[in-house]
Write a protein that holds these residues in place. Structure first.
Motif, mmCIF file in Angstrom:
data_model
loop_
_atom_site.group_PDB
_atom_site.id
_atom_site.type_symbol
_atom_site.label_atom_id
_atom_site.label_comp_id
_atom_site.label_asym_id
_atom_site.label_seq_id
_atom_site.Cartn_x
_atom_site.Cartn_y
_atom_site.Cartn_z
ATOM 1 N N ARG A 115 -9.039 -7.754 5.451
ATOM 2 C CA ARG A 115 -9.396 -8.564 6.612
ATOM 3 C C ARG A 115 -8.276 -9.520 7.015
ATOM 4 O O ARG A 115 -8.100 -9.821 8.192
ATOM 5 C CB ARG A 115 -10.673 -9.367 6.334
ATOM 6 C CG ARG A 115 -11.896 -8.488 6.220
ATOM 7 C CD ARG A 115 -13.176 -9.263 6.315
ATOM 8 N NE ARG A 115 -13.333 -10.312 5.315
ATOM 9 C CZ ARG A 115 -14.487 -10.912 5.058
ATOM 10 N NH1 ARG A 115 -15.570 -10.575 5.733
ATOM 11 N NH2 ARG A 115 -14.574 -11.855 4.140
ATOM 12 N N ASP A 116 -7.498 -10.003 6.026
ATOM 13 C CA ASP A 116 -6.456 -10.972 6.358
ATOM 14 C C ASP A 116 -5.102 -10.328 6.631
ATOM 15 O O ASP A 116 -4.107 -11.027 6.828
ATOM 16 C CB ASP A 116 -6.326 -12.017 5.252
ATOM 17 C CG ASP A 116 -5.913 -11.416 3.908
ATOM 18 O OD1 ASP A 116 -5.811 -10.173 3.820
ATOM 19 O OD2 ASP A 116 -5.697 -12.190 2.952
ATOM 20 N N ASN A 117 -5.058 -9.005 6.666
ATOM 21 C CA ASN A 117 -3.808 -8.312 6.996
ATOM 22 C C ASN A 117 -3.733 -8.198 8.520
ATOM 23 O O ASN A 117 -3.991 -7.146 9.112
ATOM 24 C CB ASN A 117 -3.782 -6.933 6.335
ATOM 25 C CG ASN A 117 -2.401 -6.287 6.426
ATOM 26 O OD1 ASN A 117 -1.579 -6.650 7.261
ATOM 27 N ND2 ASN A 117 -2.158 -5.318 5.562
ATOM 28 N N GLU A 118 -3.386 -9.309 9.167
ATOM 29 C CA GLU A 118 -3.450 -9.381 10.620
ATOM 30 C C GLU A 118 -2.518 -8.394 11.305
ATOM 31 O O GLU A 118 -2.850 -7.841 12.361
ATOM 32 C CB GLU A 118 -3.140 -10.807 11.070
ATOM 33 C CG GLU A 118 -4.162 -11.839 10.593
ATOM 34 C CD GLU A 118 -3.817 -13.244 11.021
ATOM 35 O OE1 GLU A 118 -2.750 -13.413 11.662
ATOM 36 O OE2 GLU A 118 -4.590 -14.167 10.724
ATOM 37 N N ALA A 119 -1.361 -8.146 10.718
ATOM 38 C CA ALA A 119 -0.414 -7.228 11.342
ATOM 39 C C ALA A 119 -0.971 -5.810 11.391
ATOM 40 O O ALA A 119 -0.889 -5.127 12.420
ATOM 41 C CB ALA A 119 0.913 -7.252 10.583
ATOM 42 N N ALA A 120 -1.553 -5.368 10.271
ATOM 43 C CA ALA A 120 -2.107 -4.017 10.241
ATOM 44 C C ALA A 120 -3.312 -3.900 11.166
ATOM 45 O O ALA A 120 -3.453 -2.920 11.900
ATOM 46 C CB ALA A 120 -2.489 -3.637 8.812
#
Length: 417
Positions: free
Chosen positions: A388-393
């Motif tokens: 959830r916190d992998n904003e780039a992906a």
């Protein structure tokens, strides 16, 4: 969903509505000027001891004092998806389970116990957790005891995999597990999208994404730099985060069984000399972040396992071995990926890129080749998992047309007294 201005405020729910989607207006604890109330939308998961517990789509829980509630009502389930393939949680959970099957599986009523012990530990949480898709056939407290006993007998901690945010997910059960002392450790997004746009990804830099020519003679004819095969060879395994550092031929059979599981698995890799050095992703994002348990490759947690138990599609072929690798490391590809085709679904996982080769569109090329292969087998929809916190992906997959279907969480049982 809010209450209409000027409408009469009434509390139209009761404890009998536990399990239903509701909207609740309550007095804000710290009201800003002009905002004395707050609205909460989610699943009513409990109502006792003078408090309501509402679970939002992402699994977060809001506890509201009963005497602070000024209005509440049951609302329809979340609206139908406007983008991407439609699917209920039960269908998608079954597809995901088949695509990462545990070495050992045992039914507990409508729950599925899964274990894959590799070198004395579990290989990925997803393959070492109970998957509750129905009634366990006994009271919850006894079922949880059985789960803990089953995993303890295998030297593993007990985990449960639950989902929130879709029409038929497990908000009430998740709240009940927390009441029994289970604690959430890992959460991730499950995203779905149409498969065809992924198949357009390829080696030519045309705009912000690499775009392939139309498929004419098969997936490899579009991008011959991507090597496709039915099994993960030694080179593929050298790039795979969970097998990194293993000696040639030293990857445990249980790991290989999990990787090769699923109705129709495919593996892709790009070797060091299979591309130029021109970045093609304007956003500077590779698709790193999708793997078998929905966490970033660099941050993958290892607890759980899975295995192949079933025939794969005919026509299996292995990779053509190469000695070229990333940054001068013999036999280590620059990028890899895995895809399992299951009916209309294609599930993407283990998309990993060498850190020094990122921002060059390699992950997109891997996913494009795998998508073209899945299309050729009749798939039309895609799913993947990401932190959830992998904003780039998440931003990249959103650009590719993916939307969040549900959130899934792993809960760990409390330590035995």
């Amino acid at each position: 969903m809010e209450f209409a201005a000027g409408a009469r405020l009434e509390v139209r729910i009761s404890a009998s509505d536990v399990g239903k989607r509701v909207t609740v207006r309550s007095v804000a604890e710290e009201a800003a000027p002009g905002a004395a109330f707050t609205d909460t939308v989610g699943i009513l998961t409990s109502w006792d001891e003078g408090a309501l517990l509402v679970t939002r789509r992402d699994g977060t829980r809001v506890r509201l004092a009963e005497d602070a509630v000024v209005a509440a009502k049951v609302v329809p389930a979340a609206p139908a998806r406007r983008r991407g393939p439609a699917a209920d949680y039960a269908e998608l959970a079954g597809v995901q389970e088949r695509g990462w099957r545990a070495v050992e599986r045992e039914a507990l009523g409508g729950w599925l116990l899964r274990a894959s012990v590799v070198d004395g530990a579990g290989f990925t949480r997803r393959a070492n957790s109970v998957l509750p898709l129905g009634d366990p056939g006994m009271p919850l407290a006894r079922a949880l005891d059985r789960v803990r006993e089953w995993y303890a007998a295998r030297g593993l901690p007990a985990y449960a995999q639950l989902a929130t945010g879709a029409g038929d997910t497990q908000e009430v059960l998740a709240a009940a597990l927390e009441e029994h002392g289970w604690r959430r450790e890992v959460s991730a997004l499950v995203m779905v999208g149409a498969l065809a746009p992924l198949a357009e990804l390829g080696p030519e830099p045309t705009g912000p994404l690499a775009v392939a020519a139309p498929v004419a003679e098969g997936p490899e004819a579009v991008d011959p730099g991507v090597r496709l095969g039915r099994t993960p060879d030694e080179a593929w395994l050298r790039r795979y985060n969970r097998a990194a550092g293993a000696e040639p031929g030293g990857v445990p059979p249980g790991v290989l069984a999990v990787l090769a599981s699923g109705p129709s698995p495919w593996f892709a890799r790009i070797d060091g000399a299979s591309h130029d050095a021109t970045p093609v992703d304007a956003a500077g994002v590779d698709a790193v972040g999708v793997d078998a348990v929905g966490v970033g490759a660099a941050r993958a947690a290892t607890a759980g396992g899975g295995a192949a138990d079933g025939e794969t599609a005919s026509g299996r072929r292995d990779f053509v071995h190469t000695d070229k690798g990333a940054s001068g490391t013999a036999g280590v590809p620059d990028a890899i990926g895995r895809c399992v085709v299951d009916g209309r679904w294609a599930g993407f996982a283990a998309v990993e890129v060498a850190p020094e080769r990122r921002r060059r569109g390699l992950a997109q090329r891997v996913m494009g080749a795998l998508a073209r292969t899945a299309l050729a087998e009749g798939a039309s929809a895609a799913w993947l998992q990401v932190e959830r916190d992998n904003e780039a992906a998440v931003a990249l997959y959103t650009r590719l047309g993916f939307t969040v279907h549900h959130h899934y969480h792993h809960y760990r049982a409390p330590e035995a007294a």
